[in-house]
Design a protein around this motif. Structure first.
Motif, mmCIF file in Angstrom:
data_model
loop_
_atom_site.group_PDB
_atom_site.id
_atom_site.type_symbol
_atom_site.label_atom_id
_atom_site.label_comp_id
_atom_site.label_asym_id
_atom_site.label_seq_id
_atom_site.Cartn_x
_atom_site.Cartn_y
_atom_site.Cartn_z
ATOM 1 N N ALA A 3 0.824 -1.205 0.000
ATOM 2 C CA ALA A 3 0.000 0.000 0.000
ATOM 3 C C ALA A 3 0.861 1.259 0.000
ATOM 4 O O ALA A 3 1.765 1.393 0.834
ATOM 5 C CB ALA A 3 -0.923 0.004 1.205
ATOM 6 N N PRO A 4 0.596 2.180 -0.921
ATOM 7 C CA PRO A 4 1.324 3.452 -0.890
ATOM 8 C C PRO A 4 0.820 4.341 0.230
ATOM 9 O O PRO A 4 -0.226 4.050 0.848
ATOM 10 C CB PRO A 4 0.998 4.058 -2.261
ATOM 11 N N GLU A 5 1.529 5.392 0.506
ATOM 12 C CA GLU A 5 1.095 6.341 1.521
ATOM 13 C C GLU A 5 -0.285 6.872 1.176
ATOM 14 O O GLU A 5 -0.573 7.180 0.025
ATOM 15 C CB GLU A 5 2.097 7.496 1.619
ATOM 16 N N GLY A 6 -1.146 6.941 2.174
ATOM 17 C CA GLY A 6 -2.500 7.414 1.945
ATOM 18 C C GLY A 6 -3.514 6.302 1.781
ATOM 19 O O GLY A 6 -4.716 6.565 1.765
ATOM 20 N N ALA A 7 -3.038 5.070 1.671
ATOM 21 C CA ALA A 7 -3.933 3.920 1.569
ATOM 22 C C ALA A 7 -3.878 3.136 2.874
ATOM 23 O O ALA A 7 -2.820 2.675 3.290
ATOM 24 C CB ALA A 7 -3.549 3.031 0.393
#
Length: 201
Positions: A85-89
């Motif tokens: 998961a990328p940042e914000g997810a």
């Protein structure tokens, strides 16, 4: 009946030319379209390993503007999704059928209901579709899937969406079905004690 292994189920997405691989590519294309159109809040029900959303989000130029919530009951799949998961997810291991799971993350601009409708009863599909306005911002895109084996329920599902304030954008696939609908109704408050569906064996 033996319960399905939801971790191994994801392996079929890696088989070139399989219906699940083609479905995955189609869903990812619509995710990219929603992000291109400016979707900034995303929720994914029964998100699995997040393969349909997370790689697209990680590579998208707007990824820093997007907040996504993925809800998945299987802890192994949730852990895999969390690892990519990328940042914000945010990936939450929990029951995606309970509306309380989305408190604070809705109304969303993109709602994903992939891999759900083939594993619940027809009545629960109708109940879920009827509940989705609570998760949607006006104009939100909903991406959903349902295999097109006989009896083919895709036309009925489209009707349930369209009777509930959604406009059909696309229906793709012959052996697999990917539906895309846009919510045209008003904002609807989230009822936090609701249950949309129960998975069946």
């Amino acid at each position: 009946m033996t319960e399905r292994d939801w971790v191994k189920w994801h392996d079929h997405h890696d088989e070139p030319g399989s219906s699940l691989e083609r479905r995955l590519r189609t869903v990812r294309g619509w995710v990219a379209t929603a992000l291109d159109e400016g979707a900034s809040r995303v929720v994914s029900l029964c998100a699995g390993q997040g393969r349909d959303l997370l790689p697209v989000l990680a590579a998208h130029p707007r990824r820093g503007e997007v907040r996504a919530l993925l809800v998945e009951l299987d802890e192994h799949n949730a852990a895999h999704a969390r690892s990519i998961a990328p940042e914000g997810a945010e990936v939450v291991c929990g029951d995606a059928a309970v509306t309380q799971a989305y408190a604070g993350a809705v109304p969303a601009d993109l709602v994903m209901v992939c891999g759900v409708f083939g594993n619940i009863t027809d009545d629960d599909i109708r109940r879920t579709v009827a509940t989705l306005p609570q998760l949607c911002a006006p104009g939100a895109m909903v991406i959903w899937t349902r295999a097109r084996h006989e009896p083919d329920l895709v036309p009925a599902i489209c009707s349930w969406f369209e009777d509930g304030g959604f406009e059909r954008v696309a229906v793709e696939g012959t052996s697999y079905g990917v539906g895309v609908h846009r919510y045209t109704g008003p904002a609807v408050p989230l009822e936090r004690d609701g249950r949309m569906f129960t998975f069946v064996s």
